[in-house]
Design a protein around this motif. Structure first.
Motif, PDB file in Angstrom:
ATOM      1  N   CYS A   1       0.848  -1.184   0.000  1.00 19.20           N
ATOM      2  CA  CYS A   1       0.000   0.000   0.000  1.00 19.20           C
ATOM      3  C   CYS A   1       0.881   1.230   0.000  1.00 19.20           C
ATOM      4  O   CYS A   1       2.061   1.164   0.323  1.00 19.20           O
ATOM      5  CB  CYS A   1      -1.004  -0.001   1.147  1.00 19.20           C
ATOM      6  SG  CYS A   1      -0.313  -0.106   2.799  1.00 19.20           S
ATOM      7  N   PHE A   2       0.295   2.345  -0.379  1.00 27.07           N
ATOM      8  CA  PHE A   2       1.064   3.562  -0.578  1.00 27.07           C
ATOM      9  C   PHE A   2       0.491   4.741   0.188  1.00 27.07           C
ATOM     10  O   PHE A   2       0.876   5.871  -0.038  1.00 27.07           O
ATOM     11  CB  PHE A   2       1.105   3.895  -2.077  1.00 27.07           C
ATOM     12  CG  PHE A   2       1.687   2.782  -2.893  1.00 27.07           C
ATOM     13  CD1 PHE A   2       3.055   2.688  -3.074  1.00 27.07           C
ATOM     14  CD2 PHE A   2       0.877   1.809  -3.449  1.00 27.07           C
ATOM     15  CE1 PHE A   2       3.610   1.652  -3.806  1.00 27.07           C
ATOM     16  CE2 PHE A   2       1.418   0.763  -4.178  1.00 27.07           C
ATOM     17  CZ  PHE A   2       2.788   0.687  -4.356  1.00 27.07           C
ATOM     18  N   SER A   3      -0.412   4.467   1.132  1.00 23.54           N
ATOM     19  CA  SER A   3      -1.089   5.551   1.853  1.00 23.54           C
ATOM     20  C   SER A   3      -0.203   6.199   2.901  1.00 23.54           C
ATOM     21  O   SER A   3      -0.463   7.319   3.323  1.00 23.54           O
ATOM     22  CB  SER A   3      -2.352   5.015   2.528  1.00 23.54           C
ATOM     23  OG  SER A   3      -2.002   4.104   3.552  1.00 23.54           O
TER      24      SER A   3
ATOM     25  N   ALA B   1      -3.442  -4.507  -4.249  1.00 25.97           N
ATOM     26  CA  ALA B   1      -3.995  -5.083  -3.034  1.00 25.97           C
ATOM     27  C   ALA B   1      -5.040  -4.212  -2.370  1.00 25.97           C
ATOM     28  O   ALA B   1      -5.886  -4.706  -1.635  1.00 25.97           O
ATOM     29  CB  ALA B   1      -2.873  -5.380  -2.043  1.00 25.97           C
ATOM     30  N   ALA B   2      -4.979  -2.887  -2.611  1.00 19.19           N
ATOM     31  CA  ALA B   2      -5.885  -1.980  -1.917  1.00 19.19           C
ATOM     32  C   ALA B   2      -6.028  -0.686  -2.699  1.00 19.19           C
ATOM     33  O   ALA B   2      -5.198  -0.354  -3.534  1.00 19.19           O
ATOM     34  CB  ALA B   2      -5.360  -1.670  -0.517  1.00 19.19           C
ATOM     35  N   SER B   3      -7.085   0.032  -2.402  1.00 15.47           N
ATOM     36  CA  SER B   3      -7.254   1.377  -2.948  1.00 15.47           C
ATOM     37  C   SER B   3      -6.175   2.274  -2.350  1.00 15.47           C
ATOM     38  O   SER B   3      -5.576   1.945  -1.322  1.00 15.47           O
ATOM     39  CB  SER B   3      -8.633   1.931  -2.577  1.00 15.47           C
ATOM     40  OG  SER B   3      -9.642   1.137  -3.142  1.00 15.47           O
ATOM     41  N   GLY B   4      -5.939   3.419  -2.964  1.00 13.46           N
ATOM     42  CA  GLY B   4      -4.857   4.305  -2.557  1.00 13.46           C
ATOM     43  C   GLY B   4      -4.924   4.816  -1.146  1.00 13.46           C
ATOM     44  O   GLY B   4      -3.906   5.142  -0.549  1.00 13.46           O
TER      45      GLY B   4
ATOM     46  N   PRO C   1      -9.253  -4.455  -3.140  1.00 13.48           N
ATOM     47  CA  PRO C   1      -8.363  -4.640  -4.281  1.00 13.48           C
ATOM     48  C   PRO C   1      -8.900  -3.909  -5.517  1.00 13.48           C
ATOM     49  O   PRO C   1     -10.102  -3.671  -5.643  1.00 13.48           O
ATOM     50  CB  PRO C   1      -8.384  -6.151  -4.503  1.00 13.48           C
ATOM     51  CG  PRO C   1      -8.743  -6.715  -3.174  1.00 13.48           C
ATOM     52  CD  PRO C   1      -9.710  -5.713  -2.593  1.00 13.48           C
ATOM     53  N   VAL C   2      -7.979  -3.575  -6.410  1.00 11.00           N
ATOM     54  CA  VAL C   2      -8.326  -2.838  -7.624  1.00 11.00           C
ATOM     55  C   VAL C   2      -7.790  -3.591  -8.827  1.00 11.00           C
ATOM     56  O   VAL C   2      -6.686  -4.134  -8.793  1.00 11.00           O
ATOM     57  CB  VAL C   2      -7.721  -1.413  -7.582  1.00 11.00           C
ATOM     58  CG1 VAL C   2      -7.974  -0.663  -8.880  1.00 11.00           C
ATOM     59  CG2 VAL C   2      -8.278  -0.640  -6.387  1.00 11.00           C
ATOM     60  N   LEU C   3      -8.570  -3.600  -9.902  1.00 11.26           N
ATOM     61  CA  LEU C   3      -8.147  -4.181 -11.183  1.00 11.26           C
ATOM     62  C   LEU C   3      -8.204  -3.089 -12.230  1.00 11.26           C
ATOM     63  O   LEU C   3      -9.220  -2.395 -12.358  1.00 11.26           O
ATOM     64  CB  LEU C   3      -9.079  -5.332 -11.593  1.00 11.26           C
ATOM     65  CG  LEU C   3      -8.890  -5.877 -13.017  1.00 11.26           C
ATOM     66  CD1 LEU C   3      -7.538  -6.553 -13.177  1.00 11.26           C
ATOM     67  CD2 LEU C   3     -10.011  -6.851 -13.355  1.00 11.26           C
ATOM     68  N   VAL C   4      -7.113  -2.941 -12.977  1.00 19.39           N
ATOM     69  CA  VAL C   4      -7.085  -2.031 -14.117  1.00 19.39           C
ATOM     70  C   VAL C   4      -6.666  -2.870 -15.315  1.00 19.39           C
ATOM     71  O   VAL C   4      -5.542  -3.377 -15.359  1.00 19.39           O
ATOM     72  CB  VAL C   4      -6.088  -0.869 -13.910  1.00 19.39           C
ATOM     73  CG1 VAL C   4      -6.067   0.043 -15.134  1.00 19.39           C
ATOM     74  CG2 VAL C   4      -6.420  -0.090 -12.652  1.00 19.39           C
TER      75      VAL C   4
END
Length: 176
Positions: free
Chosen positions: A73-75, A109-112, A165-168
């Motif tokens: 994660c990057f929060s 793995a997670a939203s921002g 989780p996020v899919l792009v």
């Protein structure tokens, strides 16, 4: 990413870039970095790898497709995210895949603004555990994501937090 990999893929290759460890935001720019085990969040520019640079290197590959799975994660708020000592958490968004990179499929793995968690009894990050299970049971990108997303969300709620989780992907029905 910059030397060996480009020489070892061809137009029919599938590349999997998997990272499970700490992420960190640059407190000045909000840019997301992957922080390896020997990295230092106080010196991101010299000890960590910018996510934007990773997408660029992967997008330039001659590979047919590239799967990216980031279990970090990057929060800056905890979990698998780290910050320089004495710095307050910062909510950030992981950079979007650059335009024209349609061959890249991104699983995060997670939203921002969320932290990631682990399943200690399984010896993995929660996202990694269900991502691997999903790979063994589904034949499409969307199938893997449709399996892992509710499992991760439910597991996170049991730990009294949110993790989405996020899919792009421009090709969610692509076979794996």
């Amino acid at each position: 990413l910059d030397e060996w990999l480009p020489r070892n893929v061809n137009a029919e290759s599938t590349v999997l870039f998997y990272y499970s460890c700490h992420g960190a935001p640059d407190v000045k720019t909000g840019e997301a970095f992957l922080v390896p085990w020997d990295g230092d969040p106080q010196f991101l520019q010299t000890t960590a790898y910018p996510v934007k640079q990773i997408y660029g290197a992967l997008g330039r590959l001659k590979a047919k497709r590239v799967l990216v799975a980031l279990d970090s994660c990057f929060s800056g708020a905890g979990g698998r995210s780290v910050l320089a000592q004495g710095v307050r958490p910062l909510v950030t968004k992981v950079e979007a895949i650059p335009p024209g990179s349609g061959k890249i499929t991104l699983f995060t793995a997670a939203s921002g603004d969320e932290i990631t968690g682990s399943l200690d009894e399984q010896g993995h990050g929660m996202f990694t555990y269900y991502f691997l299970k999903g790979l063994s049971g589904s034949a499409t990108v969307k199938g893997v994501f449709d399996f892992l997303k509710p499992m991760v969300q439910d597991g996170a709620r049991r730990q009294n937090r949110e993790q989405t989780p996020v899919l792009v992907s421009e090709h969610p029905d692509q076979r794996l």
